[in-house]
Design a protein around this motif. Structure first.
Motif, PDB file in Angstrom:
ATOM      1  N   LEU A  19      50.764 -16.131  59.498  1.00  0.00           N
ATOM      2  CA  LEU A  19      50.810 -14.797  60.092  1.00  0.00           C
ATOM      3  C   LEU A  19      51.809 -14.739  61.238  1.00  0.00           C
ATOM      4  O   LEU A  19      52.519 -13.742  61.407  1.00  0.00           O
ATOM      5  CB  LEU A  19      49.418 -14.399  60.589  1.00  0.00           C
ATOM      6  N   ALA A  22      55.169 -14.211  59.882  1.00  0.00           N
ATOM      7  CA  ALA A  22      55.314 -12.851  59.368  1.00  0.00           C
ATOM      8  C   ALA A  22      55.450 -11.835  60.502  1.00  0.00           C
ATOM      9  O   ALA A  22      56.242 -10.887  60.417  1.00  0.00           O
ATOM     10  CB  ALA A  22      54.113 -12.502  58.491  1.00  0.00           C
ATOM     11  N   PHE A  23      54.682 -12.031  61.567  1.00  0.00           N
ATOM     12  CA  PHE A  23      54.697 -11.083  62.683  1.00  0.00           C
ATOM     13  C   PHE A  23      55.950 -11.211  63.545  1.00  0.00           C
ATOM     14  O   PHE A  23      56.355 -10.258  64.205  1.00  0.00           O
ATOM     15  CB  PHE A  23      53.471 -11.289  63.571  1.00  0.00           C
ATOM     16  N   GLU A  40      49.875  -4.622  60.833  1.00  0.00           N
ATOM     17  CA  GLU A  40      49.733  -6.046  61.136  1.00  0.00           C
ATOM     18  C   GLU A  40      48.278  -6.397  61.417  1.00  0.00           C
ATOM     19  O   GLU A  40      47.797  -7.474  61.027  1.00  0.00           O
ATOM     20  CB  GLU A  40      50.615  -6.418  62.332  1.00  0.00           C
ATOM     21  N   GLN A  43      46.502  -6.793  58.264  1.00  0.00           N
ATOM     22  CA  GLN A  43      46.766  -8.135  57.729  1.00  0.00           C
ATOM     23  C   GLN A  43      45.888  -9.176  58.414  1.00  0.00           C
ATOM     24  O   GLN A  43      45.351 -10.079  57.760  1.00  0.00           O
ATOM     25  CB  GLN A  43      48.238  -8.512  57.946  1.00  0.00           C
ATOM     26  N   LEU A  44      45.778  -9.056  59.723  1.00  0.00           N
ATOM     27  CA  LEU A  44      44.951  -9.998  60.473  1.00  0.00           C
ATOM     28  C   LEU A  44      43.508  -9.932  60.017  1.00  0.00           C
ATOM     29  O   LEU A  44      42.860 -10.966  59.801  1.00  0.00           O
ATOM     30  CB  LEU A  44      45.059  -9.683  61.964  1.00  0.00           C
ATOM     31  N   SER A  47      43.068 -11.433  56.531  1.00  0.00           N
ATOM     32  CA  SER A  47      43.288 -12.880  56.476  1.00  0.00           C
ATOM     33  C   SER A  47      42.026 -13.695  56.701  1.00  0.00           C
ATOM     34  O   SER A  47      41.960 -14.869  56.340  1.00  0.00           O
ATOM     35  CB  SER A  47      44.329 -13.281  57.532  1.00  0.00           C
ATOM     36  N   LEU A  75      49.991 -17.263  67.427  1.00  0.00           N
ATOM     37  CA  LEU A  75      50.225 -15.827  67.323  1.00  0.00           C
ATOM     38  C   LEU A  75      51.031 -15.307  68.507  1.00  0.00           C
ATOM     39  O   LEU A  75      51.945 -14.496  68.345  1.00  0.00           O
ATOM     40  CB  LEU A  75      48.888 -15.082  67.228  1.00  0.00           C
TER      41      LEU A  75
END
Length: 394
Positions: A19, A22-23, A40, A43-44, A47, A75
Motif C-alpha cells: 500500500l 501504491a500511495f 485510498e 483500499q486501506l 486490505s 505508510l
C-alpha cells in the motif's frame, strides 16, 4: 463493506509495504491540491490492515505492537496524511480491548474486521489544557445518553463509519461514546487548514443533543486506575509516523541528488552524489534516521513485553521507552525534512515539486504534544526513579 482478513504479522507488513508503494505515487498531488484520500482509504479498509489488532479470539491477527509501528512507519514514509488518519482508529480499538464489554467487543470487532473505520472526536479548543474535556454525556431516563459538545482536530472523522467521542458524564469521569457517522445531531465540518498534513481533514465535529444507546458507551476513566498502555500505544504510532516522514524525506533527498542535482564546481567531481561533503551530510542524516528507527523498535518491543505481562513496572518502562522514541523521532523528522533542501539545492525549492510537504508534515505532526515533556519524564526517572504518570499522552 467487505475486507480481507489478515492472518499474521508477516502478512500485515507485506500488505503495508504494498500500500505504501501504491500511495506514494500521487502523494505530492494529493497534498498540493488537497485531494482528500477517499479512494485510498477504501483500499486501506479492503486490505484488512485496519483489523490487525483485533484479538485472535474475535478472528483478528492480534499483531505485535512492533508490527503495528512498522506498518505506520511504512505508510508515513509514503504519505504522512494517510498514515495519520487511521492512528485514532487503532487507539479506539485498543479502548474496546481494555474496557469494552464482551457484547461491545463482539459487535465492534466485527465492524472493524469488515473494514469499517473509527474516526475521533477527542480534542477541544479554548479549554484550559488538552485534558480539560467539556463535552457532556448526560444520562436519560430510558438508560440512553445525550451527547453535546464541539470537538476540534478530529482526524479521521470525515472518513469514518464510527466516531468515538471523548466526553464527561455527570460524575465528571471520562467516557468514550461510539457514534455512527450519520447520527442525528452530529455534524462533521471540513475546516482543517493546517499548513501540513493537509489531507487528514482534521476539522470540527459538532454534537447537538446526539442520542447514544447505553451499549455504545465505554468507561474510559477506568483505564487509568491501574497499569495501562493506552498512552504508550497511541504515542508509539505518532513516533512511527515521524520516523516514516524522516525516512521518506531522506530517500527523496537521495533520489534528487542522484538524478537532478549538479555538483558544486569546487568539488572536482562529475556528479553531486560523489561530492564528499554531501556524502558526509547524508551519512549524518542516515545516522539520525537509523537511531530513530532503532528507538522505535525498542519502544515497540517494550510495549509488547508489557502487554504480555502488565505491571506497574512494565507499563512504566513501556511509557519511558516510547517517550524516548517520540522525542528522538520528533527532532529527526524536522531535521531531515529541512536538510532535504540543504543537500538538494535551489531547484528543490520549486513549489511545483512539492518537496516541502515533508517539512510541513513533520512540523505539523510533531506539534501534537511537546517532546520537552517526554524528556522531563525521562530525567525524573533516571535521577529519582519516578515513574511516569498514568495518562493518555505518555
Amino acid at each position: 463493506m467487505t475486507a480481507h482478513v489478515i492472518a499474521d504479522d508477516a502478512e500485515a507488513l507485506a500488505v503495508a509495504a504494498g500500500l505504501a508503494e501504491a500511495f506514494r505515487t500521487e502523494a505530492p498531488i494529493r497534498d498540493a491540491e488537497r485531494r482528500l484520500p477517499y479512494a485510498e482509504l477504501e483500499q486501506l479498509s479492503a486490505s484488512g490492515l485496519l483489523g490487525v489488532t483485533v484479538p485472535a479470539d474475535h478472528g483478528g491477527a492480534d499483531v505485535r505492537q512492533e508490527t503495528l509501528a512498522e506498518v505506520f512507519r511504512l505508510l508515513a514514509s509514503a504519505d504522512a496524511s494517510l498514515a495519520q488518519i487511521p492512528q485514532n482508529h487503532f487507539v479506539y480499538v485498543n479502548v474496546l480491548c481494555r474496557q469494552g464489554t464482551p457484547e461491545q467487543r463482539k459487535f465492534f470487532f466485527g465492524e472493524v474486521l469488515a473494514g469499517r473505520r473509527f474516526g475521533n472526536a477527542q480534542s477541544e479548543a479554548g479549554t484550559r489544557h488538552v485534558q480539560d474535556i467539556r463535552t457532556r454525556l448526560l444520562s436519560l431516563p430510558d438508560g440512553s445518553h445525550e451527547l453535546t459538545g464541539v470537538k476540534h482536530y478530529s482526524t479521521g472523522a470525515l472518513f469514518a463509519d464510527w466516531i468515538p467521542v471523548l466526553a464527561r458524564a455527570e460524575d465528571d469521569n471520562l467516557y468514550v461514546a461510539y457514534v455512527p457517522r450519520d447520527a442525528d445531531g452530529l455534524t462533521v465540518v471540513d475546516d482543517w487548514d493546517g499548513m501540513g498534513q493537509r489531507t487528514t481533514a482534521s476539522g470540527t465535529v459538532r454534537l447537538d443533543a446526539v442520542i447514544v444507546p447505553a451499549d455504545r458507551v465505554v468507561p474510559h476513566h477506568l483505564t487509568f486506575q491501574g497499569p495501562q498502555l493506552h498512552g504508550a500505544v497511541a504515542q508509539l504510532l505518532h513516533a512511527a509516523i515521524d520516523a516514516g516522514i524522516a525516512g521518506g524525506a531522506l530517500a527523496e533527498a537521495a533520489e534528487f541528488v542522484r538524478t537532478k542535482s549538479r555538483p558544486w564546481f569546487e568539488s572536482g567531481v562529475d556528479t553531486a552524489a560523489e561530492d564528499p561533503l554531501l556524502i558526509q551530510r547524508f551519512g549524518e542524516l542516515d545516522l539520525q534516521v537509523r537511531a530513530s528507527e532503532a528507538l522505535l523498535g525498542v519502544a515497540a518491543r517494550a510495549v509488547d513485553a508489557a502487554r504480555d505481562e502488565l505491571t506497574d513496572a512494565s507499563a512504566a518502562e513501556a511509557s519511558l521507552a516510547v517517550a524516548a522514541a517520540k522525542a528522538h523521532t520528533t527532532a529527526t523528522a524536522v531535521l531531515v525534512a529541512d536538510a532535504l533542501f540543504e543537500v538538494s539545492g535551489t531547484r528543490a525549492a520549486l513549489d511545483s515539486l512539492n518537496l516541502h510537504r515533508y517539512w510541513r508534515d513533520a512540523r505539523t505532526h510533531t506539534l501534537h504534544d511537546p517532546a520537552r515533556w517526554k524528556i522531563q519524564h525521562l530525567g525524573r526517572h533516571v535521577l529519582n526513579g519516578t515513574r511516569p504518570p498514568r495518562h493518555g499522552l505518555l
